[in-house]
Design an enzyme around this catalytic site. Structure first.
Site, PDB file in Angstrom:
ATOM      1  N   SER A  41      33.333  37.141  46.084  1.00  0.00           N
ATOM      2  CA  SER A  41      34.675  36.856  45.562  1.00  0.00           C
ATOM      3  C   SER A  41      35.463  38.102  45.162  1.00  0.00           C
ATOM      4  O   SER A  41      36.669  38.025  44.984  1.00  0.00           O
ATOM      5  CB  SER A  41      34.593  35.900  44.366  1.00  0.00           C
ATOM      6  OG  SER A  41      34.068  36.548  43.243  1.00  0.00           O
ATOM      7  N   LYS A  85      35.665  39.172  37.747  1.00  0.00           N
ATOM      8  CA  LYS A  85      37.019  38.967  38.283  1.00  0.00           C
ATOM      9  C   LYS A  85      37.959  40.045  37.771  1.00  0.00           C
ATOM     10  O   LYS A  85      37.665  40.769  36.831  1.00  0.00           O
ATOM     11  CB  LYS A  85      37.573  37.597  37.856  1.00  0.00           C
ATOM     12  CG  LYS A  85      36.707  36.415  38.211  1.00  0.00           C
ATOM     13  CD  LYS A  85      36.630  36.168  39.695  1.00  0.00           C
ATOM     14  CE  LYS A  85      35.698  34.981  39.965  1.00  0.00           C
ATOM     15  NZ  LYS A  85      35.377  34.843  41.361  1.00  0.00           N
TER      16      LYS A  85
END
Length: 176
Positions: A41, A85
Site C-alpha cells: 500500500s 500510511k
C-alpha cells in the site's frame, strides 16, 4: 579466598553490566520502534520487507506535518497489527477527491510519490481536532482514511517513521 573474591567481583560486574544493558534496551524500545513494511500500500515509497526506524515520541512534542509517514494500530479497522500510511490531512483541513484528484482546502495536492494515478470514488471530509487523514501511496491498493475515516494522532498513531534502515540505497522522502 582471593580467587573466589575475584570471581565474585567479576560476576557482580557482569550482572551489573547485564542489568544496565537490559534497562538501556527497554528505554530505547520505549522511544524508538523498529518496523517492517508488510504489503504494497505504500509503493513506490516503501516496499514489502523494508526495515524502518520510527519515533514513538514524535507527536508527544510536535504536531504532525503533511507527508509524515506514520504507523498506527489497525486491529479494529482491518484485523492487522499495523498500518503504515502518509499524512495527507491535518486538523481543520477539508479533504476532497473529485474526478480522481486529491484536494486539500480547495487546492489540488501535488503528489509525486504516488505509484499511479488514483482511480477512486469522489470523497469529502473535514478533519476534526486531534485527528489526521492518512492514505497509502499506492492509492489503488490501499485501505486508508477513505475506508476507515480519520485517526487520532495522540491515541492511535504508534510512531512517526524517521528513516529506512534497510535497504539504504533507495530514496526515502518525508517532510520534517
Amino acid at each position: 579466598m582471593g580467587k573466589y573474591s575475584s570471581l565474585l567481583k567479576d560476576l557482580r560486574k557482569f550482572f551489573l553490566t547485564l542489568i544496565v544493558m537490559i534497562c538501556l534496551v527497554i528505554s530505547f524500545r520505549a522511544v524508538i520502534s523498529p518496523e517492517i513494511v508488510i504489503g504494497d500500500s505504500m509503493e513506490n515509497s516503501l516496499h514489502e520487507g523494508d526495515y524502518l526506524i520510527s519515533s514513538r515520541l514524535a507527536y508527544k512534542y510536535q504536531k504532525p506535518h503533511y507527508d509524515d509517514i506514520v504507523s498506527f494500530d489497525a486491529e479494529i479497522v482491518a484485523g492487522h497489527d499495523l498500518f503504515i500510511k502518509r499524512v495527507i490531512g491535518l486538523p481543520g483541513d477539508h479533504i476532497q477527491i473529485k474526478d480522481n484528484v486529491l484536494y486539500r482546502n480547495g487546492k489540488a495536492v501535488d503528489e509525486p510519490y504516488i505509484k499511479e494515478p488514483m482511480d477512486t470514488n469522489d470523497f469529502d471530509i473535514k478533519v476534526d481536532k486531534g485527528k489526521i487523514f492518512v492514505m497509502g501511496d499506492n492509492r489503488n491498493h490501499s485501505m486508508d482514511s477513505r475506508d476507515f475515516g480519520t485517526i487520532d494522532f495522540h491515541k492511535e498513531v504508534r510512531a512517526k517513521v524517521l528513516f529506512r534502515l534497510k535497504p539504504l540505497n533507495q530514496d526515502f522522502k518525508y517532510s520534517e
